[in-house]
Every structure is written in C-alpha cells, then in structure tokens.
Design an enzyme around this catalytic site. Structure first.
Site, short mmCIF file in Angstrom:
data_model
loop_
_atom_site.label_atom_id
_atom_site.label_comp_id
_atom_site.label_asym_id
_atom_site.label_seq_id
_atom_site.Cartn_x
_atom_site.Cartn_y
_atom_site.Cartn_z
N ASN A 81 -4.64 -6.93 -3.95
CA ASN A 81 -3.20 -7.11 -4.09
C ASN A 81 -2.86 -7.39 -5.55
OD1 ASN A 81 -0.80 -7.17 -2.49
ND2 ASN A 81 -0.57 -9.33 -2.96
N ILE A 121 0.83 -1.21 0.00
CA ILE A 121 0.00 0.00 0.00
C ILE A 121 0.87 1.26 0.00
CG2 ILE A 121 -1.98 -1.12 1.12
CD1 ILE A 121 -1.39 0.64 3.62
N SER A 122 2.17 1.10 0.18
CA SER A 122 3.03 2.28 0.23
C SER A 122 4.00 2.38 -0.95
CB SER A 122 3.85 2.29 1.53
OG SER A 122 2.99 2.42 2.64
N THR A 123 3.97 1.39 -1.84
CA THR A 123 4.96 1.43 -2.93
C THR A 123 4.76 2.65 -3.83
OG1 THR A 123 3.58 -0.14 -4.15
CG2 THR A 123 5.52 -1.04 -3.06
N PRO A 139 9.87 1.14 -1.31
CA PRO A 139 9.83 -0.19 -1.95
C PRO A 139 9.23 -1.24 -1.03
CG PRO A 139 12.07 0.33 -1.22
CD PRO A 139 11.24 1.55 -0.97
N THR A 178 -0.02 -7.07 0.73
CA THR A 178 0.92 -7.90 1.51
C THR A 178 1.04 -9.29 0.90
OG1 THR A 178 1.37 -8.95 3.65
CG2 THR A 178 -0.93 -8.42 3.19
N SER A 179 2.26 -9.82 1.01
CA SER A 179 2.47 -11.18 0.49
C SER A 179 2.03 -12.22 1.51
CB SER A 179 3.95 -11.38 0.15
OG SER A 179 4.74 -11.18 1.32
N CYS A 224 17.29 1.87 24.29
CA CYS A 224 18.63 1.29 24.41
C CYS A 224 18.43 -0.22 24.58
CB CYS A 224 19.35 1.86 25.61
SG CYS A 224 20.83 0.93 26.06
N HIS A 277 4.41 -4.34 13.40
CA HIS A 277 5.87 -4.46 13.34
C HIS A 277 6.56 -3.24 13.93
CE1 HIS A 277 5.64 -7.79 10.03
NE2 HIS A 277 5.11 -8.14 11.17
P1 OAD Z 1 6.07 -7.96 0.69
O1 OAD Z 1 7.08 -7.26 -0.11
O2 OAD Z 1 6.39 -9.33 1.16
O3 OAD Z 1 4.71 -8.06 -0.11
C1 OAD Z 1 4.13 -6.95 -0.74
C2 OAD Z 1 2.95 -7.44 -1.57
O4 OAD Z 1 2.32 -6.30 -2.11
C3 OAD Z 1 3.35 -8.34 -2.72
O5 OAD Z 1 2.39 -9.34 -2.89
C4 OAD Z 1 3.35 -7.36 -3.92
O6 OAD Z 1 3.08 -7.98 -5.14
C5 OAD Z 1 2.24 -6.46 -3.52
N1 OAD Z 1 2.34 -5.11 -4.07
C6 OAD Z 1 3.41 -4.30 -4.13
N2 OAD Z 1 3.08 -3.10 -4.64
C7 OAD Z 1 1.76 -3.17 -4.94
C8 OAD Z 1 0.82 -2.26 -5.51
N3 OAD Z 1 1.16 -1.03 -5.85
N4 OAD Z 1 -0.43 -2.69 -5.67
C9 OAD Z 1 -0.81 -3.95 -5.31
N5 OAD Z 1 0.02 -4.83 -4.76
C10 OAD Z 1 1.29 -4.45 -4.57
O7 OAD Z 1 5.69 -7.00 1.91
P2 OAD Z 1 4.93 -7.35 3.26
O8 OAD Z 1 3.92 -8.40 3.05
O9 OAD Z 1 4.49 -6.06 3.85
O10 OAD Z 1 9.31 -6.86 8.06
O11 OAD Z 1 6.13 -7.93 4.13
C11 OAD Z 1 5.92 -8.28 5.46
C12 OAD Z 1 7.15 -8.03 6.29
O12 OAD Z 1 8.28 -8.59 5.65
C13 OAD Z 1 7.49 -6.58 6.47
O13 OAD Z 1 6.79 -5.97 7.53
C14 OAD Z 1 8.97 -6.61 6.71
C15 OAD Z 1 9.41 -7.75 5.84
O14 OAD Z 1 10.44 -8.53 6.35
C16 OAD Z 1 10.14 -5.94 8.65
O15 OAD Z 1 10.24 -4.82 8.27
C17 OAD Z 1 10.90 -6.37 9.82
ZN ZN Z 2 21.53 2.25 27.89
#
Ligand code: OAD
Ligand code: ZN
Length: 426
Positions: free
Chosen positions: A360, A163-165, A170, A336-337, A271, A263
C-alpha cells in the site's frame, strides 16, 4: 475477530460466534449526525450459520463471546454459579457475604487470566518462544523466501480501491483525488451519504449520477489484479476478498469462486420494495438514460446489489470467511486504508503465526500496542507493523502496481507477469 489466549489458541478466533455485521465506516466520525453511532454499530446481529438465534441470557452471551475471544480465559457466568450454590449444603443467608467475597475473587482471577492470556497472545509477552516463527526475517525478502519455500499454499488476498486507481477509478479517501473529497456537486450532508442506504431511499439521484460516471466495464485490470491472477495460476491463491465493485478481478480472469465481493456487485440489482431481481443490462440502460431505475411491478426503487453503509454484507462473505481464514498461511493486503468494518478486521482472522504483507501507499490497519490491547478485547487488533514484538507483519510501501510487479520479479515469475500484462494491452 481476534486470536485466542495462547498462540495455539488462535483457532479460537473461529470458534467465536460470528454474526452478520453491517458495513460500518470506522471513520464515520467525519460524518455528522447521520453517521454517528448508528453507522458504527452493527444494527443486525443474526448468526449467519444456520440463522439460529441465541437464546442465551445477556450474561450468557457475554460469557460466550468472551470465551470465543479468549479461549482458556473465562469470565464467570453468574447463572452457573447459582446452580453451584443450589447444590451446596451451606446455602444459608449467613454465607452470602462470604460468597460475594469468593465471587469477587473469582471475578478478579478470571479477569487477570484473561488479561494475561491476552497479553501473551497479542503482545507476545512472556511467550515469545511459544509462537512458531514462520518468516526467517520480517522483511519483504522474508516473505518472498517463505513463498518460494513451498510451505505457503493458501494465500488470501484482501484488496481495496488502491488496486484500481491506476485503471482510472478513484479511491475514496486519498485527499484531493479520493471520491469522498470530490462530491461537492451532489450537495451531500456528508461524503459517505452517497453510499448510505437511508440517504439513498430518500434521494437516490446522486448515487445514480455517480454510478453512470463510474460504471464498471470501461476499465482494464491493473498489474495488481494480474499479480493476484498470477497467484491463482501458480495454485497458491485460496481466495481473493475485495471491497471493490469494479469487477476487475473477473476481467483479469479470476474464476468467480475464487473471488469474494465483500461490498457486493453491479452484476445484479433488486427492487428495495418487492425484491424483484433485475439484470445488469436493464439497470445499466436506465442509468445511462439518466432514469432512476424503478420496479416494473411495484414502482419501488431498484438498487444495484452493492453493499451500502448500514446494509449487511453478503452471506457468502461470512461463510467463506469462516472456512478460509483458519487455513490461510499468508495474507496479502493491497490498496486499502482498512477503515471500513467488518472487512478491515479480517486481518485478525488469520492464524496467530500467519505472515501478513501489506502492499500500500502508506501503512494501514496498524494500532499502537495499547490500542491493540483494548481493541483486541472486542475482537480487533490490526497489523503489528509498529510493534517491537512484530514477528510476522511486513509492509511493502509505495505504489501497489510497482509492488506487485516487484513481488512477481522476486518470486521468479517475471515472464509470467509480463505475459499477463501484455494481455491487458491486447
Ligand atoms: P480507501 O480510499 O479508503 O483506501 C485506499 C488505500 O489505497 C489508501 O491507503 C491509499 O493510500 C491507497 N492507494 C491508493 N492508490 C494506490 C496505489 N496506486 N498504490 C498503492 N496504494 C494506493 O479505499 P478502501 O480501503 O477500498 O465502500 O475503502 C473501503 C470502502 O470505503 C469502500 O469499499 C467503499 C468506501 O466507503 C463502498 O463503496 C460502499
Ligand atoms: Zn418492486
């Protein structure tokens, strides 16, 4: 995080003993040594509610968990049967063989009950008519009509990096553009190491360099964020659960109590040694001066309160998850994946008949029926998008922002959405 033995048993999900789980990437197979079992398994299993620790024996725990997951079906508890035997007049050794046979039969029966209940609830075998159908049709239109009907009042949204790309941040796993495919310069042993707490303790530099690049504050909410805000404005949003740490839901005006940052957040830091708290401003200044933020009291490492792999999720996540999900009458999953646990298995925490809409680029969180059965036994089943018995899961595939704008339009909220989009431009 699964449903119970019968359709109405769905609330058993919530009876299940819940535990503080650590964040684990189900794709950790991509990562070598460090990411192996340790990353996949929760390492801390404390009950979040009341912090009490179970005194149950391993067998009792097994029974408790199975009961939680399957409701009616029960796995026999050897401890209980011993008590029964003590009451029995015929507790002679001669009867041991017979007792074992009976035990075996009871075990079999228990297992068959459990399997039957499981199949009925997860695959809807033999119980179709018992599951009340909420959507008139299992399509986007069906979901829109359901929202319009006024029967749906407690929507939960669950979001990820997608939702933030379009804001310029990224995501993690999209090949080529995802963060994890662009970390060569950091010389990491595996991409996820950038968010791995053990790696960070030894080598915090890569994280802080990246943090400077992606520091929240210089980005604007996307139409997807505004759609979530619109759900709130319409009085339909029960809660927004996000994996993102970019704080864009706050920028979009969602009240803090409506947002669960599963997260963590950049807003505070601590610290790692003495737990002294540091403000966002202080840490930001250090990061932008290319310093590694170091505790003024004990020289320990100061880390923003975002959740790294192998760290527990915030207690608030578990508390609200427990009270919110049983009330949910529509789950909307965006960008989200669904690969990182425990967040991904939240989809299994809604009531058995609760519709789930995935917006998605591609399908996510689905499992084939056989896997669903196996995973379901351990509490996770996923979306039934590909199941012939799917009665509630809908995918709106494509760009999130486009999907959200379309949804607003279908719902008759085009002007409201437009007004919110205009506020981004301002
Ligand atoms: P991912 O990168 O795993 O998945 C993002 C999903 O959004 C994928 O299925 C993409 O195809 C889809 N996507 C990207 N841009 C899009 C768009 N404009 N429209 C529609 N779909 C889109 O990201 P997350 O599921 O958020 O942890 O990953 C989960 C966690 O993995 C994160 O919170 C992070 C990471 O390790 C930490 O930061 C510690
Ligand atoms: Zn300290």
């Amino acid at each position: 995080m699964s449903t119970g033995g019968q359709p109405t048993n769905n609330n058993n999900t919530n009876k299940k003993k819940f535990k503080i789980a650590v964040m684990a990437d189900t794709e950790a197979s991509k990562a070598p040594e460090q990411a192996s079992e340790e990353v996949k398994k929760p390492v801390e299993e404390t009950k979040a509610e009341g912090k009490e620790t179970s005194t149950a024996s391993p067998e009792e725990k097994k029974t408790e968990e199975c009961e939680g997951a399957y409701g009616g079906a029960r796995i026999r508890n050897p401890a209980e049967s011993d008590e029964e035997e003590d009451d029995d007049d015929f507790d002679d050794d001669d009867f041991d063989d017979e007792d074992e046979d009976t035990e075996e039969e009871e075990d079999k029966e228990g297992f068959m009950n459990m399997l039957q209940n499981f199949l009925m609830s997860k695959l809807h075998l033999g119980s179709q008519e018992e599951v009340p159908k909420v959507l008139e049709e299992v399509t986007v239109e069906g979901v829109v009509n359901y929202i319009k009907s006024g029967k749906c009042k407690n929507i939960i949204t669950m979001a990820g990096a997608g939702i933030s790309t379009s804001a310029g941040i990224p995501d993690f796993r999209t090949p080529g553009t995802g963060l994890y495919s662009n970390l060569e310069k950091y010389n990491l042993p595996f991409p996820e190491a950038i968010f791995d707490i053990e790696y960070f303790r030894n080598n915090p530099k890569p994280f802080f360099v990246l943090a400077k690049e992606l520091y929240p504050g210089s980005f604007a909410p996307t139409p997807s964020h505004w759609f979530i805000r619109l759900l709130h404005d319409k009085g339909l949003l029960l809660r927004h659960y996000t994996q993102n740490i970019d704080t864009l839901e706050h920028v979009a005006g969602l009240p803090a109590d409506k947002v669960v940052e599963a997260h963590g957040t950049f807003r505070t830091s601590h610290c790692l040694n003495c737990r002294k708290e540091y403000s966002q401003e202080w840490v930001k200044e250090e990061i932008f001066k290319d310093n590694i933020p170091t505790c003024t009291e004990c020289s320990g490492l100061v880390k923003p309160d975002i959740i790294f792999f192998r760290e527990s999720l915030p207690v608030r996540f578990f508390q609200l998850m427990q009270s919110d999900f049983p009330k949910c009458d529509l789950l909307i999953i965006l960008g989200t994946s669904l690969t990182v646990q425990p967040f991904a298995s939240l989809v299994d925490n809604v009531p058995a008949m609760c519709p789930r809409l995935l917006i998605n680029r591609e399908k996510a969180g689905t499992v084939d029926p056989m896997m669903a059965m196996l995973q379901g036994m351990f509490g996770s089943a996923g979306l039934a998008l590909d199941s012939p018995n799917n009665i509630r899961d809908v995918a709106l595939l494509g760009d999130c922002d486009e999907g959200c704008v379309k949804m607003a339009e279908y719902l008759g909220w085009k002007d409201d959405m437009q007004a919110l989009l205009e506020s981004t431009k301002k």
